[in-house]
Scaffold this motif. Sequence first.
Motif, PDB file in Angstrom:
ATOM      1  N   THR A   3       0.836  -1.198   0.000  1.00  0.00           N
ATOM      2  CA  THR A   3       0.000   0.000   0.000  1.00  0.00           C
ATOM      3  C   THR A   3       0.873   1.250   0.000  1.00  0.00           C
ATOM      4  O   THR A   3       0.607   2.204  -0.740  1.00  0.00           O
ATOM      5  CB  THR A   3      -0.940  -0.001   1.226  1.00  0.00           C
ATOM      6  OG1 THR A   3      -1.841  -1.101   1.095  1.00  0.00           O
ATOM      7  CG2 THR A   3      -1.711   1.296   1.349  1.00  0.00           C
ATOM      8  N   GLN A   6       2.496   1.858  -3.364  1.00  0.00           N
ATOM      9  CA  GLN A   6       1.527   2.465  -4.284  1.00  0.00           C
ATOM     10  C   GLN A   6       1.363   3.951  -3.981  1.00  0.00           C
ATOM     11  O   GLN A   6       1.272   4.776  -4.896  1.00  0.00           O
ATOM     12  CB  GLN A   6       0.172   1.754  -4.195  1.00  0.00           C
ATOM     13  CG  GLN A   6       0.177   0.356  -4.746  1.00  0.00           C
ATOM     14  CD  GLN A   6       0.374   0.325  -6.259  1.00  0.00           C
ATOM     15  OE1 GLN A   6       0.199   1.305  -6.965  1.00  0.00           O
ATOM     16  NE2 GLN A   6       0.760  -0.828  -6.758  1.00  0.00           N
ATOM     17  N   LEU A   7       1.312   4.288  -2.706  1.00  0.00           N
ATOM     18  CA  LEU A   7       1.172   5.688  -2.305  1.00  0.00           C
ATOM     19  C   LEU A   7       2.348   6.506  -2.837  1.00  0.00           C
ATOM     20  O   LEU A   7       2.161   7.581  -3.402  1.00  0.00           O
ATOM     21  CB  LEU A   7       1.083   5.774  -0.778  1.00  0.00           C
ATOM     22  CG  LEU A   7       0.760   7.150  -0.229  1.00  0.00           C
ATOM     23  CD1 LEU A   7      -0.259   7.016   0.898  1.00  0.00           C
ATOM     24  CD2 LEU A   7       2.005   7.812   0.296  1.00  0.00           C
ATOM     25  N   ASN A   8       3.546   5.973  -2.688  1.00  0.00           N
ATOM     26  CA  ASN A   8       4.728   6.683  -3.178  1.00  0.00           C
ATOM     27  C   ASN A   8       4.759   6.755  -4.702  1.00  0.00           C
ATOM     28  O   ASN A   8       5.163   7.773  -5.265  1.00  0.00           O
ATOM     29  CB  ASN A   8       5.997   6.036  -2.616  1.00  0.00           C
ATOM     30  CG  ASN A   8       6.205   6.421  -1.157  1.00  0.00           C
ATOM     31  OD1 ASN A   8       6.315   7.593  -0.825  1.00  0.00           O
ATOM     32  ND2 ASN A   8       6.219   5.438  -0.292  1.00  0.00           N
ATOM     33  N   ALA A  10       2.096   6.886  -6.604  1.00  0.00           N
ATOM     34  CA  ALA A  10       1.097   7.906  -6.948  1.00  0.00           C
ATOM     35  C   ALA A  10       1.695   9.302  -6.817  1.00  0.00           C
ATOM     36  O   ALA A  10       1.439  10.173  -7.653  1.00  0.00           O
ATOM     37  CB  ALA A  10      -0.141   7.747  -6.072  1.00  0.00           C
ATOM     38  N   ARG A  11       2.503   9.524  -5.780  1.00  0.00           N
ATOM     39  CA  ARG A  11       3.111  10.843  -5.583  1.00  0.00           C
ATOM     40  C   ARG A  11       4.104  11.164  -6.687  1.00  0.00           C
ATOM     41  O   ARG A  11       4.169  12.308  -7.162  1.00  0.00           O
ATOM     42  CB  ARG A  11       3.765  10.912  -4.199  1.00  0.00           C
ATOM     43  CG  ARG A  11       4.455  12.236  -3.871  1.00  0.00           C
ATOM     44  CD  ARG A  11       3.537  13.458  -4.054  1.00  0.00           C
ATOM     45  NE  ARG A  11       2.341  13.417  -3.275  1.00  0.00           N
ATOM     46  CZ  ARG A  11       2.174  13.916  -2.049  1.00  0.00           C
ATOM     47  NH1 ARG A  11       3.186  14.504  -1.444  1.00  0.00           N
ATOM     48  NH2 ARG A  11       1.009  13.832  -1.442  1.00  0.00           N
ATOM     49  N   THR A 101       5.042   8.085   5.189  1.00  0.00           N
ATOM     50  CA  THR A 101       5.347   6.653   5.173  1.00  0.00           C
ATOM     51  C   THR A 101       5.905   6.209   6.517  1.00  0.00           C
ATOM     52  O   THR A 101       5.518   5.152   7.035  1.00  0.00           O
ATOM     53  CB  THR A 101       6.338   6.328   4.031  1.00  0.00           C
ATOM     54  OG1 THR A 101       5.722   6.665   2.788  1.00  0.00           O
ATOM     55  CG2 THR A 101       6.714   4.859   4.015  1.00  0.00           C
ATOM     56  N   GLN A 132      -4.934   3.612   1.508  1.00  0.00           N
ATOM     57  CA  GLN A 132      -5.398   3.270   0.164  1.00  0.00           C
ATOM     58  C   GLN A 132      -6.305   4.367  -0.390  1.00  0.00           C
ATOM     59  O   GLN A 132      -6.227   4.700  -1.582  1.00  0.00           O
ATOM     60  CB  GLN A 132      -6.118   1.920   0.176  1.00  0.00           C
ATOM     61  CG  GLN A 132      -5.167   0.769   0.429  1.00  0.00           C
ATOM     62  CD  GLN A 132      -5.877  -0.551   0.641  1.00  0.00           C
ATOM     63  OE1 GLN A 132      -7.092  -0.641   0.656  1.00  0.00           O
ATOM     64  NE2 GLN A 132      -5.088  -1.601   0.811  1.00  0.00           N
ATOM     65  N   THR A 135      -4.187   7.202  -1.619  1.00  0.00           N
ATOM     66  CA  THR A 135      -3.598   6.867  -2.920  1.00  0.00           C
ATOM     67  C   THR A 135      -4.617   7.051  -4.042  1.00  0.00           C
ATOM     68  O   THR A 135      -4.312   7.642  -5.084  1.00  0.00           O
ATOM     69  CB  THR A 135      -3.070   5.419  -2.902  1.00  0.00           C
ATOM     70  OG1 THR A 135      -2.132   5.277  -1.824  1.00  0.00           O
ATOM     71  CG2 THR A 135      -2.388   5.064  -4.212  1.00  0.00           C
ATOM     72  N   TRP A 136      -5.822   6.569  -3.833  1.00  0.00           N
ATOM     73  CA  TRP A 136      -6.888   6.729  -4.828  1.00  0.00           C
ATOM     74  C   TRP A 136      -7.173   8.215  -5.067  1.00  0.00           C
ATOM     75  O   TRP A 136      -7.261   8.672  -6.211  1.00  0.00           O
ATOM     76  CB  TRP A 136      -8.155   6.016  -4.337  1.00  0.00           C
ATOM     77  CG  TRP A 136      -9.343   6.256  -5.188  1.00  0.00           C
ATOM     78  CD1 TRP A 136      -9.669   5.625  -6.353  1.00  0.00           C
ATOM     79  CD2 TRP A 136     -10.389   7.215  -4.951  1.00  0.00           C
ATOM     80  NE1 TRP A 136     -10.860   6.143  -6.854  1.00  0.00           N
ATOM     81  CE2 TRP A 136     -11.306   7.112  -6.004  1.00  0.00           C
ATOM     82  CE3 TRP A 136     -10.624   8.143  -3.938  1.00  0.00           C
ATOM     83  CZ2 TRP A 136     -12.446   7.906  -6.080  1.00  0.00           C
ATOM     84  CZ3 TRP A 136     -11.756   8.933  -4.013  1.00  0.00           C
ATOM     85  CH2 TRP A 136     -12.645   8.803  -5.074  1.00  0.00           C
ATOM     86  N   GLU A 138      -5.252  10.748  -4.566  1.00  0.00           N
ATOM     87  CA  GLU A 138      -4.127  11.369  -5.262  1.00  0.00           C
ATOM     88  C   GLU A 138      -4.198  11.085  -6.768  1.00  0.00           C
ATOM     89  O   GLU A 138      -3.923  11.957  -7.590  1.00  0.00           O
ATOM     90  CB  GLU A 138      -2.812  10.830  -4.680  1.00  0.00           C
ATOM     91  CG  GLU A 138      -1.630  11.592  -5.152  1.00  0.00           C
ATOM     92  CD  GLU A 138      -0.655  11.901  -4.050  1.00  0.00           C
ATOM     93  OE1 GLU A 138       0.532  12.041  -4.392  1.00  0.00           O
ATOM     94  OE2 GLU A 138      -1.026  12.037  -2.881  1.00  0.00           O
TER      95      GLU A 138
END
Length: 154
Positions: A3, A6-8, A10-11, A101, A132, A135-136, A138
């Motif tokens: 997760t 994915q967040l990173n 997305a950034r 993070t 999550q 992330t979505w 973003e």
Amino acid sequence: METLKQLNFARISLLGKIKKSTEATLDVKPAGFSNTLRWNIGHVYASMEGLTKRAVPTYEIVNPQWFPLFLSGTSPDNWEVEPPTLEELIQALEEQPVRITAVLENNLQNSVPEPMIIGGVHQMDTVEALAQFITWHEGIHTGVIDAMNRITAE
């Protein structure tokens, strides 16, 4: 941990789109859009800060003075203070994932003190679920920023 990867990711994608923006087009509100590039960029930052605080209440928000400018329901039409520059927003967005993070990584399986419910049907009650959602969210704004850059291109 996936997760947070994915967040990173997305950034990184978001920053690629933002770096195509120019200071000259940041405050243009194209027809059909409810806000500006600057608002969307700041909104992503403020949302991640606020949602991280919601997920981990001990988290200390960075740049809380930006919340009145960028949280949901705000509008650049009502700003009474000078917003951050594109450079300030990019710097804040580049620094944010490392900090976030570090806060989230050991808490993903924890329950959140107050679940987040969207539309009365979708409930997120763990730190990982909120990560999550971040992330979505973003990803949504990455698309909006890309579209606005194309429309406002000089």
